[in-house]
Motif scaffolding. Structure first.
Motif, PDB file in Angstrom:
ATOM      1  N   SER A 164       0.948  -1.083  -0.123  1.00 22.11           N
ATOM      2  CA  SER A 164       0.039   0.115   0.114  1.00 22.11           C
ATOM      3  C   SER A 164       0.932   1.152  -0.096  1.00 22.11           C
ATOM      4  N   MET A 167       2.273   1.681  -3.475  1.00 25.02           N
ATOM      5  CA  MET A 167       1.316   2.237  -4.294  1.00 25.02           C
ATOM      6  C   MET A 167       0.781   3.646  -4.195  1.00 25.02           C
ATOM      7  N   LYS A 168       1.006   4.112  -2.911  1.00 25.74           N
ATOM      8  CA  LYS A 168       0.822   5.483  -2.574  1.00 25.74           C
ATOM      9  C   LYS A 168       1.905   6.448  -3.206  1.00 25.74           C
ATOM     10  N   HIS A 169       3.097   5.830  -2.732  1.00 21.68           N
ATOM     11  CA  HIS A 169       4.179   6.985  -3.023  1.00 21.68           C
ATOM     12  C   HIS A 169       5.092   6.587  -4.501  1.00 21.68           C
ATOM     13  N   HIS A 170       4.832   5.510  -4.967  1.00 17.82           N
ATOM     14  CA  HIS A 170       5.651   5.116  -5.972  1.00 17.82           C
ATOM     15  C   HIS A 170       4.675   4.348  -7.126  1.00 17.82           C
ATOM     16  N   THR A 171       3.663   5.186  -7.699  1.00 22.80           N
ATOM     17  CA  THR A 171       2.508   4.569  -8.445  1.00 22.80           C
ATOM     18  C   THR A 171       3.056   4.047  -9.784  1.00 22.80           C
ATOM     19  N   SER A 172       4.129   4.828 -10.314  1.00 21.97           N
ATOM     20  CA  SER A 172       4.706   4.347 -11.531  1.00 21.97           C
ATOM     21  C   SER A 172       5.204   2.927 -11.403  1.00 21.97           C
ATOM     22  N   HIS A 175       2.619   0.327 -13.087  1.00 22.15           N
ATOM     23  CA  HIS A 175       2.069   0.398 -14.206  1.00 22.15           C
ATOM     24  C   HIS A 175       2.963   0.414 -15.433  1.00 22.15           C
TER      25      HIS A 175
END
Length: 202
Positions: A164, A167-172, A175
């Protein structure tokens, strides 16, 4: 479900004890409060029977106590008013928001120091990119974390906390794209230079 003849059912107890004292709350009681309530009911009734539980009252589930005598119910209502029993806190289930935030800080620091954070996120990403279900992704992250012998984490899911946070701080990372290094609207130290080595799972 069949009943034996003469069995003392809940319906019979309610008919036998029609006098009600409501606790004025819909939340369950803590163990200490419930024990004190039962002791008070035993004292008021002088050891006679009473029935404590939740019932549907005026469309809402409420906690109440049933007695066979009206003065027992009145005595308990008076005690409940004097003790402000309806304002007592409900039992706590799971960690509070403050405890969750504190644990997240400790878990991320431990994961960075030991390298577990990187491996946990990698395992989750690999499963995700393989089109696995969320449950299988979580299982992969848990297996990666288990290799590091994490400290006792009680109610918390350390692998889920790490994923989590990523996902919050390093979304890239989730993806498959890298931010534009020459973005004029962002400070240059936010992104690696254009000639940096390509991203690798290792």
């Amino acid at each position: 479900m069949s009943r034996r003849k003469g069995e003392d059912t809940l319906a019979r107890k309610r008919r036998r004890m029609p006098h009600i004292a409501e606790l004025g709350r819909i939340e369950p009681l803590r163990a200490a409060d419930r024990a004190q309530l039962e002791q008070t009911c035993m004292r008021i009734t002088n050891g006679q029977e009473f029935l404590y539980g939740a019932e549907l009252i005026r469309g809402d589930w409420r906690y109440l106590v049933r007695f066979s005598e009206p003065h027992h119910a009145e005595a308990l209502r008076d005690w409940l008013r004097r003790e402000n029993f309806s304002d007592r806190p409900a039992p706590k289930f799971g960690p509070s928001a403050e405890e969750k935030r504190a644990f997240e800080e400790v878990a991320i620091a431990w994961g960075v120091r030991t390298g577990a954070l990187r491996r946990v996120v990698q395992a989750y990403r690999r499963a995700m990119f393989a089109n696995e279900t969320m449950m299988r992704c979580d299982t992969a992250a848990q297996k990666a974390l288990g290799a590091y012998l994490p400290p006792e984490h009680g109610f918390h899911n350390m692998a889920r906390v790490m994923v989590s946070w990523a996902m919050k701080h390093h979304t890239s990372w989730f993806h498959g794209w890298r931010p534009w290094a020459a973005n004029p609207f962002s400070p240059p130290d936010w992104y690696p230079p254009e000639d940096a080595y390509p991203h690798s799972e290792e």
